[in-house]
Structure formats: structure tokens, C-alpha cells
Design a protein around this motif. Structure first.
Motif, short mmCIF file in Angstrom:
data_model
loop_
_atom_site.label_atom_id
_atom_site.label_comp_id
_atom_site.label_asym_id
_atom_site.label_seq_id
_atom_site.Cartn_x
_atom_site.Cartn_y
_atom_site.Cartn_z
N PHE A 36 -8.63 12.06 2.43
CA PHE A 36 -7.42 11.81 3.22
C PHE A 36 -6.20 11.55 2.34
O PHE A 36 -5.08 11.86 2.74
CB PHE A 36 -7.67 10.69 4.23
CG PHE A 36 -8.38 11.17 5.45
CD1 PHE A 36 -7.70 11.82 6.46
CD2 PHE A 36 -9.75 11.02 5.59
CE1 PHE A 36 -8.35 12.29 7.59
CE2 PHE A 36 -10.42 11.49 6.71
CZ PHE A 36 -9.71 12.13 7.71
N HIS A 138 -10.85 13.18 11.11
CA HIS A 138 -11.16 11.78 11.43
C HIS A 138 -12.14 11.71 12.60
O HIS A 138 -13.07 10.91 12.59
CB HIS A 138 -9.88 11.00 11.76
CG HIS A 138 -10.14 9.57 12.05
ND1 HIS A 138 -10.34 9.09 13.33
CD2 HIS A 138 -10.30 8.50 11.23
CE1 HIS A 138 -10.58 7.79 13.27
NE2 HIS A 138 -10.56 7.41 12.01
N LEU A 179 -13.44 3.19 9.48
CA LEU A 179 -12.91 4.26 10.31
C LEU A 179 -11.69 3.79 11.11
O LEU A 179 -10.71 4.53 11.27
CB LEU A 179 -13.98 4.80 11.26
CG LEU A 179 -15.12 5.58 10.59
CD1 LEU A 179 -16.21 5.89 11.61
CD2 LEU A 179 -14.60 6.86 9.95
N TRP A 183 -7.90 5.21 10.63
CA TRP A 183 -7.08 5.74 11.71
C TRP A 183 -5.72 5.06 11.75
O TRP A 183 -4.69 5.73 11.93
CB TRP A 183 -7.75 5.61 13.09
CG TRP A 183 -6.77 6.03 14.13
CD1 TRP A 183 -6.09 5.24 15.01
CD2 TRP A 183 -6.25 7.35 14.31
NE1 TRP A 183 -5.20 5.98 15.74
CE2 TRP A 183 -5.28 7.28 15.32
CE3 TRP A 183 -6.51 8.58 13.70
CZ2 TRP A 183 -4.58 8.40 15.75
CZ3 TRP A 183 -5.80 9.68 14.13
CH2 TRP A 183 -4.85 9.59 15.14
#
Length: 194
Positions: A36, A138, A179, A183
Motif C-alpha cells: 500500500f 483492501h 485492517l 482502511w
């Protein structure tokens, strides 16, 4: 002449150790962070080229962000309850976390629908492409988190999640919080760079 020697017990340093499964999880987390980081860097570089589509982020992303934060709260409740052997709370908290994880995924699909309604597609302009890539990759990782949550929920229904058996609870909690944090990072990045 015999000499008297006194043996002194020196403190023995314990080597740092981590369960191999936890170590593997952390290696995987580092890999995901690098992926990412590369995507967000590419986004910034590509945005500077000038042919960047300006668009409004789907309103659904605000809701999914709230859902993922709330799910993290319930996941932490499940973790604390497991450490205290409050098995009914573990079951309830894991169940709610799982439902919220699934709602998050449906919310992301709805966000894609909102993008299509706004004529922002995966192909055509890199601005839209990046949004689909960020949310899609994601979501793939979050699906793995939901699968792990379902496994944990089934284990808790069999009373296998408690203070004497915390490895999977610790790992699923770490993964889920990661996670959620990922996000929030992506959402803030998109708010600042769309």
C-alpha cells in the motif's frame, strides 16, 4: 592451599522470542504495508502528471469507515473478554465483529456503485483506477479477516477461545485491527488526494 570460590548467580537474559505463527503474521503485515505504500506513492506521482480526474469520493466510504472503527471496538471487547474467560461475551463480540466486517464489504460494493453512477470507472482515468485498486485490494485482505473471524466465532461457540488458548485470538485481533487501521489510512489519504 585450596582457594574458596563463590559462584555468583548471574541473571540469564532470555532471548526475544515470538510464536512462529505470530512472526509470519507480522511479516505478512509488513508486506501489505509495503504494497500500500507503493500504491499511495504511485498515486502521488501519477497525480502530478496533470490529466487527473477530480471527483467526489462516494459518501458510502464515510459509513464504511465508521463500520470498520466500530468493528475494531467489538474485536477488542472479544479479546479482553477471552483473556478474562467471559466466554458468552467473546461469542457475542466476535459475532458482532463478523457481521460488521461483512457490512463493511457490502458498503464497499455500494461505494463502487456510487462511483459508476458518477461516471468514474476502473478504466479511463487513473484517478478512478487508483480508487478501485485501493478499495479492491483492501477488500481482498478484509475477506481474509472475515474468514478468520468466522473461524474464531466457530471456535468460540465450541468454547475453544479462552485465557488458556489465546494464540488465534491474539492473531485475529492483530490482523483485524491492522485492517481497520489500514482502511483509515487509505480513507484519509483519499480525502486529501482525490
Amino acid at each position: 592451599m585450596a582457594e574458596n570460590y563463590k559462584l555468583v548467580d548471574a541473571p540469564v537474559e532470555q532471548p526475544l522470542s515470538m510464536h512462529p505463527k505470530k512472526f509470519a503474521l507480522w511479516l505478512f503485515i509488513v508486506t501489505v504495508v509495503m504494497i500500500f505504500a507503493a500504491f499511495t506513492s504511485a498515486h502521488i506521482v501519477r497525480q502530478a502528471d496533470g490529466d487527473w480526474l477530480i471527483y467526489d469520493l462516494p459518501s458510502m466510504l464515510w459509513y464504511t469507515s465508521g463500520i470498520i472503527i466500530l468493528s475494531s471496538v467489538f474485536m477488542q471487547w472479544a479479546y479482553i473478554a477471552a483473556k478474562k474467560d467471559k466466554l458468552e461475551q467473546v461469542k457475542l463480540a466476535l459475532g458482532i465483529t463478523t457481521i460488521l466486517g461483512i457490512l463493511f464489504l457490502f458498503g464497499q460494493l455500494k461505494a463502487w456503485e456510487q462511483m459508476v453512477d458518477a461516471n468514474v470507472y476502473f478504466t479511463g482515468n487513473p484517478a478512478g483506477s487508483f480508487l478501485y485498486i485501493f478499495t479492491g485490494i483492501h477488500a481482498l485482505h478484509l475477506i481474509s479477516g472475515v474468514i478468520y473471524l468466522i473461524y474464531m466465532l466457530i471456535s468460540s461457540l465450541r468454547n475453544k477461545v479462552h485465557s488458556e488458548n489465546m494464540l488465534n485470538m491474539e492473531m485475529s485481533s492483530t490482523w483485524w485491527h491492522f485492517l481497520g487501521g489500514l482502511w483509515i489510512y487509505l480513507f484519509i489519504f483519499l480525502l486529501l488526494n482525490h
